[in-house]
Design a protein around this motif. Structure first.
Motif, short mmCIF file in Angstrom:
data_model
loop_
_atom_site.label_atom_id
_atom_site.label_comp_id
_atom_site.label_asym_id
_atom_site.label_seq_id
_atom_site.Cartn_x
_atom_site.Cartn_y
_atom_site.Cartn_z
N THR A 102 -4.80 -4.52 4.68
CA THR A 102 -5.41 -5.25 2.61
C THR A 102 -6.19 -4.73 2.04
OG1 THR A 102 -5.62 -7.46 3.62
CG2 THR A 102 -5.58 -7.57 2.07
N PRO A 103 -5.50 -4.88 1.13
CA PRO A 103 -6.45 -3.67 -0.06
C PRO A 103 -7.59 -3.80 -0.65
CG PRO A 103 -3.50 -3.37 -0.72
CD PRO A 103 -3.53 -4.65 0.17
N HIS A 104 -8.07 -3.45 -1.04
CA HIS A 104 -9.54 -3.69 -1.04
C HIS A 104 -9.62 -3.90 -2.53
CE1 HIS A 104 -12.07 -2.95 1.13
NE2 HIS A 104 -11.72 -1.57 1.84
N TYR A 107 1.22 -1.11 -0.55
CA TYR A 107 0.14 0.12 -0.13
C TYR A 107 1.09 1.16 -0.23
CZ TYR A 107 0.86 -0.03 4.77
OH TYR A 107 1.04 -0.36 6.22
N LYS A 167 -10.22 -3.94 -6.54
CA LYS A 167 -10.76 -2.87 -7.00
C LYS A 167 -10.72 -3.67 -8.62
CE LYS A 167 -10.70 0.89 -4.96
NZ LYS A 167 -9.61 1.79 -4.12
N ASP A 219 -8.08 6.79 -4.33
CA ASP A 219 -8.11 6.29 -2.39
C ASP A 219 -6.73 6.94 -1.57
OD1 ASP A 219 -6.36 4.27 -3.48
OD2 ASP A 219 -7.46 3.03 -2.39
N GLN A 258 -9.16 1.50 5.58
CA GLN A 258 -10.33 0.72 4.27
C GLN A 258 -8.84 -0.05 4.48
OE1 GLN A 258 -10.08 2.98 0.76
NE2 GLN A 258 -10.84 4.70 1.27
N LEU A 259 -7.97 0.14 5.03
CA LEU A 259 -7.12 -1.80 3.62
C LEU A 259 -7.58 -2.29 5.59
CD1 LEU A 259 -3.99 0.22 4.15
CD2 LEU A 259 -5.05 -0.88 2.25
N SER A 295 -3.79 2.56 -3.51
CA SER A 295 -3.24 1.71 -4.32
C SER A 295 -3.09 2.90 -5.48
CB SER A 295 -4.60 0.63 -4.69
OG SER A 295 -6.03 2.11 -5.51
N GLN A 332 -8.70 -4.29 7.89
CA GLN A 332 -9.44 -6.59 8.36
C GLN A 332 -10.09 -7.01 9.44
OE1 GLN A 332 -10.19 -7.42 5.59
NE2 GLN A 332 -8.92 -5.49 4.61
#
Ligand code: FRU
Length: 506
Positions: free
Chosen positions: A502-504, A38, A506, A85, A352-353, A88, A355
């Motif tokens: 963990t990145p979403h 990230y 996309k 964001d 957002q990363l 990413s 978990q």
């Protein structure tokens, strides 16, 4: 080759850009295990300072000092990456190439909403340093000067302004890194420029014609090295506006090599006046340099730095790229006693990363607590958070089967946080990499909170709401697999959490 050496050679006219190009070394074997997830790093080759950071139409633009033909510093280009964001990043084609006026050194970008420059409404305008050092220039020190380029298609393609340079050099050896923003008081563009051992402010109605306003800092702040990459912006605290002036220096940082100091004061549209002369650092770790803030984000100020240090940036053992940026950080002000400090916390997007986390509440650590068995396998990207009402000595220790260890802790007697990477893994690439690096605790009182962000080869420490921050790299020869919390004096923990980052998709 060390950048300062290369610079010196090029300043002495001993090396030209084409020589530097041919001097590029073979690419070492790839190190995918060291690739951050990230944090931005270029797909390949060399990167240093963030440049031209500007937010436009929902996209964050990050340009960067880039040498696309080698893994060491060389003829500078502006690379380009974009993100929605801040986490990413999509790398884009190179934005600015060297030209007959020189290599493209650091600078900034603005959105010219009122078309003051005449390039077009909402043109993205880059203001950067051209660095050019042929024989006749270097005698007069006039080899760095400021130039413009503009883009009318969201940074995809760029046109250099035919009237470049817009700010010629009066004869100052280090005359670079323009950060430009619209100043409401002056009703003009204000340029904050690093001019060797001080900052010089300039103003312009149209980005093309610049008038000198004032100088700041010749006898203030740290002067262990040349001043570089400044930034000037307002932040409010309790309804009052204060101006923050960031100044990177290399060398002369608190733990050796490169670092970024800052001043807080007033800017009246012409002159910067600091509130106090206390020495302040944005980040006390060794690996956060040349950081500046995004333009065009309103009152929100988002900072990003280059996560390296000129002491060893050309040698770090990654391949086929060299160097990454820090995580984006939200900046704010906080008063402690009579002093106002800048705080940096992970930008709100970092949440957002995170978990679902493992949390432990209300317990006492006496000597040592293994966290390894409490978490489902140590990830390469994770966040640790700790809070206590009674701060005592403690240390988080990451380790592997080879006995390599990274230690992040607090020393109560010295009232210092620290990162100790003396035994963290690879270190032979530089004599100045290994070591234990302290940072003063600036907060008062015994209530403390700590957030640590890990990503492959970096840790970013945010203590006491971001009053003390530290960023450092480490290169274990095998992944770390164990995590312990130690406290010799005994630590009462209110909450401790571990979460994967963990990145979403996309
Ligand atoms: C800072 C710096 C800047 C310069 C750039 C050259 O790291 O030395 O002053 O513009 O790097 O790559």
């Amino acid at each position: 080759m060390k950048k300062t050496f290369l610079l010196a050679l090029s300043l002495c006219g001993m090396i030209t850009s084409s020589q530097a190009q041919t001097a590029a070394k073979p690419i070492p074997p790839a190190t995918p295990q060291y690739r951050p997830v990230y944090h931005f790093s270029p797909a390949k080759m060399w990167m240093n300072d963030p440049n031209g950071m500007v937010y436009h139409n929902g996209t964050y633009h990050l340009f960067f000092q880039h040498y696309p033909d080698g893994m060491e510093w060389g003829p500078m280009h502006w690379g380009h990456a974009t993100s929605k964001d801040l986490l990413s990043w999509q790398e884009q084609p190179i934005a600015l190439y060297p030209d007959k006026l020189g290599w493209i050194f650091s600078g900034s970008a603005v959105i010219d909403a009122n078309n003051t420059a005449g390039f077009g409404k909402n043109a993205m305008v880059a203001i950067f340093t051209h660095h050019n050092d042929p024989e006749e220039k270097k005698k007069t020190n006039k080899h760095q000067y400021q130039s413009l380029a503009y883009s009318l298609d969201e940074g995809k393609t760029w046109t250099k302004y035919p009237g470049n340079p817009v700010l010629p050099n009066p004869g100052i050896q280090d005359f670079r890194d323009p950060k430009v923003s619209w100043n409401e008081v002056a009703k003009k563009w204000v340029m904050t420029l690093a001019t060797k051992d001080r900052i010089t402010f300039y103003a312009s109605p149209n980005l093309k014609d610049w008038t000198k306003l004032s100088e700041f800092g010749e006898k203030l702040g740290a002067h262990g090295g040349v001043w570089e990459c400044p930034d000037l912006f307002p932040l409010t605290l309790n309804g009052q506006t204060h101006w923050v002036l960031l100044v990177s220096i290399n060398p002369g940082g608190p733990n050796g090599g490169s670092a970024t100091q800052y001043f807080i004061g007033q800017f009246d549209g012409k002159t910067f006046t600091p509130q106090t002369t206390t020495q302040k650092w944005v980040d006390w770790g060794k690996d956060n340099y040349a950081g500046i803030t995004w333009a065009n984000t309103g009152a929100r100020k988002i900072f990003l730095g280059w996560m390296s240090n000129w002491e060893y940036a050309n040698q770090v053992p990654t391949s086929p790229w060299r160097n990454a940026m820090t995580a984006p950080r939200d900046l704010a002000l906080k008063q402690v006693g009579q002093e106002i400090y800048l705080t940096s916390m992970p930008a709100k997007e970092v949440a957002q990363l995170v978990q679902p986390s493992q949390s432990l509440k209300n317990f006492i650590v006496k000597s040592e607590l293994s966290l390894t068995d409490k978490i489902p396998g140590l990830a390469s990207q994770f966040q640790l958070q700790l809070s206590t009402k009674q701060l005592q000595d403690f240390a988080f220790v990451l380790g592997n089967a080879k006995g390599e260890e990274l230690v992040i802790g607090y020393d109560k007697q010295a009232n210092q946080y620290y990162i100790d990477r003396s035994k963290a893994g690879q270190m032979a690439f530089s004599s100045t990499f290994a070591g234990r690096h302290p940072a003063p605790r600036l907060a008062n009182g015994s209530v403390a909170d700590l957030t640590l962000l890990f990503d492959a080869t970096s840790v970013e420490v945010f203590a006491d709401g971001g009053l003390t921050t530290m960023t450092e790299l480490f290169f274990p020869t095998q992944p770390y697999t164990t995590l312990k919390l130690k406290s010799t004096s005994g630590l009462t923990v209110d909450a401790l959490s571990y979460a994967k980052l963990t990145p979403h998709v996309k």
